[in-house]
Design an enzyme around this catalytic site. Structure first.
Site, PDB file in Angstrom:
ATOM      1  N   LYS A  93      32.823  15.922  -4.698  1.00  0.00           N
ATOM      2  CA  LYS A  93      32.344  14.569  -4.417  1.00  0.00           C
ATOM      3  C   LYS A  93      31.543  14.536  -3.114  1.00  0.00           C
ATOM      4  CE  LYS A  93      36.613  12.945  -4.971  1.00  0.00           C
ATOM      5  NZ  LYS A  93      37.271  14.123  -5.590  1.00  0.00           N
ATOM      6  N   ARG A 246      36.934  24.134  -4.911  1.00  0.00           N
ATOM      7  CA  ARG A 246      37.468  24.397  -3.569  1.00  0.00           C
ATOM      8  C   ARG A 246      38.538  25.498  -3.633  1.00  0.00           C
ATOM      9  NH1 ARG A 246      39.069  19.420  -1.202  1.00  0.00           N
ATOM     10  NH2 ARG A 246      37.034  19.293  -0.230  1.00  0.00           N
TER      11      ARG A 246
END
Ligand code: ADP
Length: 368
Positions: A93, A246
């Site tokens: 995001k 991530r």
């Protein structure tokens, strides 16, 4: 493009609760946590973040919609519509917000709701904007009411309504703002108030990544980090990354450390698997806590259904951590299912953890 981080009231790093029953290091916990909670990991991420839409792997639908929005906004010479991105942490995001700023040729100011505690935090940020700039607010569902109400006219009419004085002499002044774009990010779209949600022109969900997409991400990061890796080595890391870039990047770094200490040049499938087993990340990307949660449901609650509170109490884990960090991946991947009566493990869970498959009749008899 400049990246600015608001450091007012930074949230203290989340502490993972210590287990009392079984020894476990915090290192293992943070390895698979999709949250970025240290300044070091933030800096590391900046180096490997894709800078252009073309380098942003996966999320095809989102990219298509934003590509169109960028082209249209540029043609009209308008800022982009306010954008709400929702989905679990670590899926891209913040990265997307920075890419939007780069593509639009504007600055992006990054902050998060807990850092916007006082009204002057948000007003300070808004008055410092240049036309077209992007403000990225992470965890936007946690905004307090006063800040949220200041945002309504700012988002709708690019106007800041401030109250000067107190009581009967109080006056409201309107300060014009330059047109800007608010990008809100949240893990819980449902927790947003509807007046705030309604002010976003584009609302998009980010999905967990597919194996081939994550493999590309691992290979791309390995190249940036100058780490040699085989195709199957990259797949092995991708497979254990819980669909989350991530985590893929973090696992890659740890595997690289392992390979370096072992004095080997290339990350192969075998080395990657050995390293990740050492870090207690299993072949399906489940870690110690995932397995603790699932084992507890099987052993103490006959496979469920069981409520979140009871799981939290029995495992010594924090309820919110289970709900926000561990559960989404377990639900999405069919290890857990959620009913109105609570959480239940699935046949896949029994198989994965090496239990005999549970017969529905046997379970019934046990109950009586
Ligand atoms: P979020 O804001 O959703 O928590 P981030 O945008 O900070 O996630 O992404 C976490 C890390 O994952 C970034 O450092 C970035 O390098 C990587 N990443 C995320 N999405 C992608 C993608 N689509 N392609 C390549 N790398 C990505």
């Amino acid at each position: 493009m400049a990246i600015k981080r608001s450091s007012d009231n930074p949230e203290p790093p989340k502490q993972t609760r210590k287990k009392t029953s079984i020894k476990q290091s915090n290192y293992e916990v943070t390895l698979l946590s999709p949250q970025a909670n240290t300044q070091e990991s933030e800096q590391n991420e900046d180096k490997i973040r894709p800078q252009k839409l073309a380098d942003y792997i996966g999320q095809k639908k989102l990219k298509g919609i934003l590509q169109m929005a960028i082209a249209a906004a540029k043609e009209r010479e308008d800022p982009l519509d306010h954008l709400l991105l929702y989905g679990p942490p670590g899926l891209g995001k913040t990265t997307m917000s920075l890419i939007l700023a780069a593509e639009m040729g504007v600055d992006c100011k990054i902050t998060s709701a807990p850092a916007l505690e006082r009204p002057r935090d948000i007003t300070g940020l808004l008055v410092s904007l240049k036309p077209g700039d992007i403000i990225f607010i992470d965890e936007i569902h946690r905004l307090n009411r006063m800040t949220e109400e200041l945002l309504y006219p700012a988002m709708e009419d690019f106007r800041l309504d401030v109250t000067i004085g107190k009581g009967q002499t109080a006056k409201t002044r309107s300060i014009p703002l330059p047109p800007f774009t608010l990008v809100g990010a949240t893990t819980k779209a449902g927790a947003l108030s509807s007046p705030l949600r309604d002010r976003f022109g584009i609302i998009q969900r980010l999905r967990f990544y597919e194996l081939d997409e994550l493999t590309l991400i691992v290979k791309r990061t390995a190249e940036i980090l100058n780490a040699a890796i085989t195709e199957t080595g990259a797949i092995e890391i991708a497979r254990r990354s819980r669909g989350t870039p991530r985590i893929a990047n973090r696992l890659l770094r740890r595997v690289r450390d392992y390979v370096q200490v072992e004095r080997v040049e290339t990350i192969t499938e075998e080395l990657a698997a050995t390293a990740m087993n050492l870090f207690d990340v299993d072949a399906q990307g489940l870690d110690w806590t995932d397995r603790l949660v699932l084992n507890t449901i099987i052993e103490q609650f006959h496979g469920g259904p069981v409520g979140l509170e009871a799981i939290a109490a029995a495992t010594g884990e924090d309820r919110k951590t289970i709900e926000e960090v561990y559960e989404p991946y377990l639900l999405q991947n069919g290890y857990l299912s959620r009913t109105h009566r609570g959480r239940t493990v699935t046949a896949k869970t029994y198989r994965h953890l090496g239990y005999a498959p549970q017969e529905p009749e046997a379970k019934q008899t046990e109950l009586w």
